[in-house]
Design an enzyme around this catalytic site. Structure first.
Site, mmCIF file in Angstrom:
data_model
loop_
_atom_site.group_PDB
_atom_site.id
_atom_site.type_symbol
_atom_site.label_atom_id
_atom_site.label_comp_id
_atom_site.label_asym_id
_atom_site.label_seq_id
_atom_site.Cartn_x
_atom_site.Cartn_y
_atom_site.Cartn_z
ATOM 1 N N HIS A 40 0.871 -1.171 0.000
ATOM 2 C CA HIS A 40 0.000 0.000 0.000
ATOM 3 C C HIS A 40 0.913 1.228 0.000
ATOM 4 C CE1 HIS A 40 -3.692 -2.145 1.971
ATOM 5 N NE2 HIS A 40 -3.311 -2.704 0.845
ATOM 6 N N GLU A 42 1.570 3.627 2.154
ATOM 7 C CA GLU A 42 2.382 3.871 3.346
ATOM 8 C C GLU A 42 3.566 2.905 3.425
ATOM 9 O OE1 GLU A 42 -2.030 4.395 4.499
ATOM 10 O OE2 GLU A 42 -0.849 3.101 3.203
ATOM 11 N N CYS A 65 -4.678 1.377 6.752
ATOM 12 C CA CYS A 65 -5.481 0.200 7.085
ATOM 13 C C CYS A 65 -5.058 -0.388 8.430
ATOM 14 C CB CYS A 65 -5.399 -0.848 5.976
ATOM 15 S SG CYS A 65 -3.757 -1.476 5.660
ATOM 16 N N CYS A 74 -1.071 -1.361 7.538
ATOM 17 C CA CYS A 74 -0.201 -0.189 7.393
ATOM 18 C C CYS A 74 -0.113 0.592 8.710
ATOM 19 C CB CYS A 74 -0.714 0.724 6.285
ATOM 20 S SG CYS A 74 -0.519 0.008 4.638
#
Length: 132
Positions: A40, A42, A65, A74
């Site tokens: 993702h 991040e 998330c 994350c």
């Protein structure tokens, strides 16, 4: 917000999220949502961060998330770093997240600011957001 646009179309069905990490007023790392099962935004930015960079600030378009799906959480990843503040465009409306990522960050004593350019972020991400 422009960092997230780099994610399209490869990130589908996930939202095209962007992340920028700043240290002493300088951008030191960037990330965006990758293909399903890959980093993702991040995580991508954190993996590209130079070793030894501490007390940084993170800007992300959507709440990190909180749960482990195809990739680890994350928010938990960020909580294990020396991040001192996270600026979030909007809360993720997905029922598995919806404030839980913010809670993880705050429990790790990371300063969190929500609603940064929220109207623009919401408009950009609206077609991709899930609530279920």
């Amino acid at each position: 917000m422009s960092e997230g646009l780099k994610a399209n179309p490869n990130c589908i069905p996930y939202p095209p999220v962007g992340c920028v990490i700043v240290k002493d007023g300088q951008v030191v790392s960037r990330g965006h949502t990758n293909e399903p099962g890959e980093d993702h935004a991040e995580a991508m930015a954190l993996h590209q961060l130079a070793e030894g960079v501490e007390d940084f600030i993170m800007f992300v378009t959507l709440e990190p998330c909180s749960f482990f799906g195809r990739t680890p959480s994350c928010a938990k990843h960020i909580a294990r770093t020396s991040c001192k503040a996270v600026y979030v465009g909007m809360i993720d409306p997905h029922k598995k997240n919806s404030g839980k990522g913010i809670e993880i960050l705050k429990n790790a004593e990371i300063e969190v600011h929500v609603g940064i350019r929220e109207e623009e972020v919401r408009k950009q991400l609206a077609p991709y957001l899930l609530t279920e």
